[in-house]
Design a protein around this motif. Structure first.
Motif, PDB file in Angstrom:
ATOM      1  N   SER A  70      39.922  45.650-106.234  1.00  0.00           N
ATOM      2  CA  SER A  70      39.695  45.471-107.373  1.00  0.00           C
ATOM      3  C   SER A  70      38.042  44.555-107.529  1.00  0.00           C
ATOM      4  O   SER A  70      37.143  44.689-106.699  1.00  0.00           O
ATOM      5  CB  SER A  70      40.678  44.373-108.076  1.00  0.00           C
ATOM      6  OG  SER A  70      40.423  43.244-107.553  1.00  0.00           O
ATOM      7  N   SER A  71      37.580  44.612-108.961  1.00  0.00           N
ATOM      8  CA  SER A  71      36.319  44.004-109.118  1.00  0.00           C
ATOM      9  C   SER A  71      36.775  42.399-109.023  1.00  0.00           C
ATOM     10  O   SER A  71      37.691  42.060-109.292  1.00  0.00           O
ATOM     11  CB  SER A  71      35.693  44.641-110.347  1.00  0.00           C
ATOM     12  OG  SER A  71      36.714  44.399-111.607  1.00  0.00           O
ATOM     13  N   VAL A  83      53.723  49.261-116.060  1.00  0.00           N
ATOM     14  CA  VAL A  83      53.916  47.649-116.206  1.00  0.00           C
ATOM     15  C   VAL A  83      52.356  47.324-116.425  1.00  0.00           C
ATOM     16  O   VAL A  83      51.405  47.174-115.262  1.00  0.00           O
ATOM     17  CB  VAL A  83      54.434  47.098-115.167  1.00  0.00           C
ATOM     18  CG1 VAL A  83      54.494  45.579-115.282  1.00  0.00           C
ATOM     19  CG2 VAL A  83      56.002  47.646-114.901  1.00  0.00           C
ATOM     20  N   THR A  84      52.022  46.662-117.587  1.00  0.00           N
ATOM     21  CA  THR A  84      50.441  46.426-117.713  1.00  0.00           C
ATOM     22  C   THR A  84      50.359  44.995-117.938  1.00  0.00           C
ATOM     23  O   THR A  84      49.300  44.458-117.997  1.00  0.00           O
ATOM     24  CB  THR A  84      50.023  47.183-119.034  1.00  0.00           C
ATOM     25  OG1 THR A  84      50.897  46.734-120.050  1.00  0.00           O
ATOM     26  CG2 THR A  84      49.996  48.650-118.931  1.00  0.00           C
ATOM     27  N   ASP A  85      51.377  43.959-117.788  1.00  0.00           N
ATOM     28  CA  ASP A  85      50.921  42.595-118.037  1.00  0.00           C
ATOM     29  C   ASP A  85      51.061  41.977-116.643  1.00  0.00           C
ATOM     30  O   ASP A  85      52.130  42.031-115.856  1.00  0.00           O
ATOM     31  CB  ASP A  85      52.328  41.940-118.754  1.00  0.00           C
ATOM     32  CG  ASP A  85      52.182  40.595-119.070  1.00  0.00           C
ATOM     33  OD1 ASP A  85      51.122  40.003-118.214  1.00  0.00           O
ATOM     34  OD2 ASP A  85      52.895  39.888-119.616  1.00  0.00           O
ATOM     35  N   ARG A  98      45.844  53.441-112.417  1.00  0.00           N
ATOM     36  CA  ARG A  98      45.534  53.567-113.707  1.00  0.00           C
ATOM     37  C   ARG A  98      46.563  53.031-114.548  1.00  0.00           C
ATOM     38  O   ARG A  98      47.685  53.209-114.242  1.00  0.00           O
ATOM     39  CB  ARG A  98      44.932  54.852-114.312  1.00  0.00           C
ATOM     40  CG  ARG A  98      43.783  55.450-113.494  1.00  0.00           C
ATOM     41  CD  ARG A  98      43.183  56.801-113.913  1.00  0.00           C
ATOM     42  NE  ARG A  98      42.137  57.243-113.361  1.00  0.00           N
ATOM     43  CZ  ARG A  98      41.527  58.337-113.464  1.00  0.00           C
ATOM     44  NH1 ARG A  98      42.189  59.303-114.374  1.00  0.00           N
ATOM     45  NH2 ARG A  98      40.410  59.016-112.864  1.00  0.00           N
ATOM     46  N   ARG A  99      46.172  52.582-115.791  1.00  0.00           N
ATOM     47  CA  ARG A  99      47.191  52.021-116.789  1.00  0.00           C
ATOM     48  C   ARG A  99      48.255  51.086-116.078  1.00  0.00           C
ATOM     49  O   ARG A  99      49.539  51.298-116.332  1.00  0.00           O
ATOM     50  CB  ARG A  99      47.955  53.202-117.590  1.00  0.00           C
ATOM     51  CG  ARG A  99      46.847  54.208-118.356  1.00  0.00           C
ATOM     52  CD  ARG A  99      47.652  55.316-119.140  1.00  0.00           C
ATOM     53  NE  ARG A  99      47.935  56.247-118.167  1.00  0.00           N
ATOM     54  CZ  ARG A  99      47.442  57.133-117.592  1.00  0.00           C
ATOM     55  NH1 ARG A  99      45.924  57.116-118.179  1.00  0.00           N
ATOM     56  NH2 ARG A  99      47.626  58.121-116.772  1.00  0.00           N
ATOM     57  N   ALA A 116      50.228  47.193-103.038  1.00  0.00           N
ATOM     58  CA  ALA A 116      49.425  48.531-102.674  1.00  0.00           C
ATOM     59  C   ALA A 116      49.211  49.339-103.909  1.00  0.00           C
ATOM     60  O   ALA A 116      49.802  49.123-104.817  1.00  0.00           O
ATOM     61  CB  ALA A 116      50.063  49.556-101.678  1.00  0.00           C
ATOM     62  N   ARG A 117      47.985  50.151-103.834  1.00  0.00           N
ATOM     63  CA  ARG A 117      47.583  50.746-105.247  1.00  0.00           C
ATOM     64  C   ARG A 117      47.585  52.432-104.654  1.00  0.00           C
ATOM     65  O   ARG A 117      47.091  52.849-103.750  1.00  0.00           O
ATOM     66  CB  ARG A 117      46.186  50.305-105.752  1.00  0.00           C
ATOM     67  CG  ARG A 117      45.705  50.916-107.141  1.00  0.00           C
ATOM     68  CD  ARG A 117      44.723  49.964-107.198  1.00  0.00           C
ATOM     69  NE  ARG A 117      43.448  50.076-106.865  1.00  0.00           N
ATOM     70  CZ  ARG A 117      42.410  49.735-107.182  1.00  0.00           C
ATOM     71  NH1 ARG A 117      42.302  49.022-108.217  1.00  0.00           N
ATOM     72  NH2 ARG A 117      41.298  49.693-106.568  1.00  0.00           N
TER      73      ARG A 117
END
Length: 313
Positions: free
Chosen positions: A67-68, A172-174, A198-199, A221-222
């Motif tokens: 991530s950044s 899930v975005t929270d 994404r999203r 993991a992404r």
């Protein structure tokens, strides 16, 4: 002759005691430092400019991606993040700040933790770093989170001689829900969490705080494409179970939880996306006698993880 004398007077002859100076001159000053370290050099200016922009620039991607870097701003958020052990690299403190209890606690927490940088900066610099947010003189820099690769989660399970128990999040975005899921996975002996690139919520400071330290033990993991990752898990002999309000069976009836399994949890409002739902081997529901329409991702994952852990005990 006068002209010749003037020319002669401009010449420098040997001076008494100059031998040592000449020997030092012959010795040189050591290897020339690289251009990036030579003050005034163009590459040095470029390097300094890049360093100043580091808090804004996305970090380079590794095998699972990074991530950044993130900034936590404000006295209460900074103190809470330090209390919860959120990994941080630098605490920026405004020059001539009012030294209240929160500032003193932040400084003490940094001193107790060790290994962190403490930087004093003028207010305009903090304003620039935070894009004008109300930082109240405290800014905490959280380094980029290094995500695992989805295959790492199954490899870790097999190294332990255990069947993989993984949770995948779909939409899930929270970040707080992600942190709660990470905490449940850790509590019930799971091997990690998979999130889409994404999203989806990422491992922010908020997710770290909600995980209550579990994020340090449980990998996240992404996945570039969640559907493809689930299909790869299926080919590896892992059952993919999706949670859905209209699932064909109840969680307690599913024998697949005894073996290698990936539990897929959708968003609270929309549930599983169409492609992910079609990829699942089973779609199960959680019985709710109280009549609630849905559960948030953290609670739903915790219920199914408990059932899986109970059967494996």
């Amino acid at each position: 002759m006068a002209a010749n004398n003037r020319r002669m007077s401009g010449k420098k002859g040997a001076q008494v005691g100059s031998g040592g100076q000449r020997r030092k001159g012959l010795e040189g000053k050591g290897p020339t430092p690289p251009a990036e370290m030579r003050k005034g050099h163009k590459k040095n200016r470029v390097a300094n400019a890049k360093a100043k922009q580091a808090v804004r620039r996305p970090a380079p991607r590794g095998r699972g991606g990074k991530s950044s870097s993130e900034l936590v701003v404000g006295r209460n958020p900074v103190v809470e993040a330090l209390r919860e052990g959120v990994p941080a690299s630098t605490l920026y403190v405004q020059q001539f700040i009012d030294n209240d209890e929160r500032v003193r606690e932040a400084l003490q927490l940094v001193a107790d933790r060790g290994g962190m940088n403490l930087m004093e900066a003028p207010r305009p610099e903090l304003d620039r770093m935070t894009n004008g947010l109300n930082h109240q003189g405290l800014v905490l820099q959280v380094p980029p989170y290094e995500y695992a690769h989805p295959e790492d989660l199954t490899a870790a399970a097999y190294d332990e001689g255990a069947d993989p128990l993984i949770v995948a999040l779909d939409g899930v975005t929270d970040p707080r829900n992600l942190g709660a899921v990470v905490r449940s996975v850790s509590a019930f002996g799971g091997h990690g969490v998979v999130v889409p690139e994404r999203r989806s919520a990422g491992m922010t400071a908020g997710a770290w705080k909600t995980s209550a330290g579990a994020a340090a033990r449980t990998p996240v993991a992404r996945a570039t494409n969640l559907t493809r990752v689930l299909e790869a898990y299926k080919k590896a002999g892992i059952t993919v179970v999706g949670l859905a309000a209209d699932g064909e069976a109840e969680v307690g009836e599913l024998a697949a939880l005894d073996g290698p399994v990936v539990i897929v949890v959708g968003s609270e409002g929309k549930g599983l996306s169409r492609l992910v739902g079609e990829t699942c081997d089973h779609r199960v529901r959680i019985p709710m006698p109280g009549g609630a329409e849905s559960l948030n991702a953290g609670v739903a994952a915790g219920i199914v993880l408990y059932e899986a852990a109970r059967r494996r005990a």
